[in-house]
Scaffold this motif. Structure first.
Motif, PDB file in Angstrom:
ATOM      1  N   VAL A  11       0.716  -1.101  -0.459  1.00  0.00           N
ATOM      2  CA  VAL A  11      -0.333   0.141   0.375  1.00  0.00           C
ATOM      3  C   VAL A  11       1.281   0.894   0.216  1.00  0.00           C
ATOM      4  N   ASP A  12       0.422   1.798  -1.181  1.00  0.00           N
ATOM      5  CA  ASP A  12       1.719   3.476  -1.198  1.00  0.00           C
ATOM      6  C   ASP A  12       0.729   3.568  -2.322  1.00  0.00           C
ATOM      7  N   ASP A  13       0.769   5.481  -2.587  1.00  0.00           N
ATOM      8  CA  ASP A  13       0.278   6.035  -2.797  1.00  0.00           C
ATOM      9  C   ASP A  13       1.166   6.671  -3.982  1.00  0.00           C
ATOM     10  N   ASP A  14       1.798   5.988  -4.100  1.00  0.00           N
ATOM     11  CA  ASP A  14       3.247   6.241  -5.352  1.00  0.00           C
ATOM     12  C   ASP A  14       2.897   5.337  -5.734  1.00  0.00           C
ATOM     13  N   ARG A  15       2.752   5.231  -7.240  1.00  0.00           N
ATOM     14  CA  ARG A  15       2.648   3.999  -7.656  1.00  0.00           C
ATOM     15  C   ARG A  15       3.883   3.253  -8.014  1.00  0.00           C
ATOM     16  N   GLU A  16       5.271   4.130  -8.683  1.00  0.00           N
ATOM     17  CA  GLU A  16       6.331   3.347  -8.893  1.00  0.00           C
ATOM     18  C   GLU A  16       6.785   2.808  -7.483  1.00  0.00           C
ATOM     19  N   ILE A  17       6.586   3.174  -6.623  1.00  0.00           N
ATOM     20  CA  ILE A  17       7.859   2.593  -5.379  1.00  0.00           C
ATOM     21  C   ILE A  17       6.251   0.981  -5.343  1.00  0.00           C
ATOM     22  N   VAL A  18       5.315   1.327  -5.131  1.00  0.00           N
ATOM     23  CA  VAL A  18       4.477  -0.456  -5.439  1.00  0.00           C
ATOM     24  C   VAL A  18       4.990  -1.039  -6.355  1.00  0.00           C
ATOM     25  N   GLY A  19       5.564  -0.551  -7.770  1.00  0.00           N
ATOM     26  CA  GLY A  19       5.502  -1.633  -8.725  1.00  0.00           C
ATOM     27  C   GLY A  19       6.956  -2.134  -8.799  1.00  0.00           C
ATOM     28  N   ALA A  20       8.075  -1.440  -7.955  1.00  0.00           N
ATOM     29  CA  ALA A  20       9.202  -1.584  -7.523  1.00  0.00           C
ATOM     30  C   ALA A  20       8.979  -2.529  -6.305  1.00  0.00           C
TER      31      ALA A  20
END
Length: 237
Positions: A11-20
């Protein structure tokens, strides 16, 4: 994907962080669910196969710590909080609100994966996924602990514990009267060497357990601190 793979919610509002994070977890063989704010996290947390949550703090609609509180009302699975705030007070707040661990951003992916493995290992052995063969039922005053079923009762009522809290109870109930330094509790329950903040981490979990088992958590009868040494479970007839 292995059908027996454990499922993790990121869970994170930064989609790049979620993806990584999702990519790194999937390479390790985990199944990954994704959410981008606290409300989505609540919906995904109901997934029956879910075994662990990685939760960012600062998010729209519902912040991560509020989401942790609401998830804790329903489930005891391990939650690791991810936050750009690295102050010790922020970490203690996160743990107090129900998180099992806290990782400050930016973090190394290998460190995060190691913490995930540690939490899942403890949850599998001490949580409500599997039960292990154990010793006979342990009775200490108002408290009764069944090591085989991993069940603690106070005055005959089941006590709802997270896997981390259960690990501490398991250690202390098996060794009534013995004083354990915070560093030893951390090493035995978390399964890794104590870090600089391990004493505060243990302290917060002890406080949470007291709130669940003591008649007066401010003047505990069972979970005692021995100042300058550590913690113990007092013996009662």
């Amino acid at each position: 994907m292995d059908q027996t793979a454990e499922t993790i919610l990121v869970v994170d509002d930064d989609r790049e962080i979620v993806g990584a994070i999702a990519l790194a977890l999937e390479k390790e063989g985990y199944r990954v669910l994704k959410a981008y704010d606290g409300m989505e996290a609540l919906e995904q947390a109901a997934h029956p196969a879910l075994r662990l949550i990685l939760m960012d703090v600062m998010m729209p609609r519902l912040d991560g710590l509020s989401a942790v509180l609401r998830i804790r009302e329903r489930r005891n699975l391990p939650i690791i909080v991810l936050s750009a705030k690295s102050e010790e007070s922020d970490k203690i707040l996160g743990l107090s609100m129900g998180a099992d661990d806290y990782v400050a951003k930016p973090f190394g992916m290998q460190e995060l994966l190691a913490r995930v493995r540690s939490q899942l290992r403890r949850y599998t052995h001490l949580g409500d996924v599997n039960t292990l063969p154990g010793d006979g039922v342990l009775v200490n005053g108002r408290l009764t602990y069944d090591p085989a079923g991993r069940i603690l009762t106070a005055d005959g009522e089941p006590v709802k514990l997270t896997a981390t809290e259960l690990g501490i109870i398991d250690l202390l109930m098996r060794n009534p009267g013995r004083i354990f330094p915070a560093e030893e509790i951390y090493r035995r329950v978390w399964g890794e060497d104590a870090l600089g903040s391990s004493e505060n981490t243990v302290m917060v979990h002890i406080r949470r357990i007291r709130e669940k088992i003591e008649l007066n958590p401010r003047e505990p009868d069972y979970l005692k601190v021995v100042w300058g040494i550590g913690y113990k479970m007092d013996k009662h007839n």
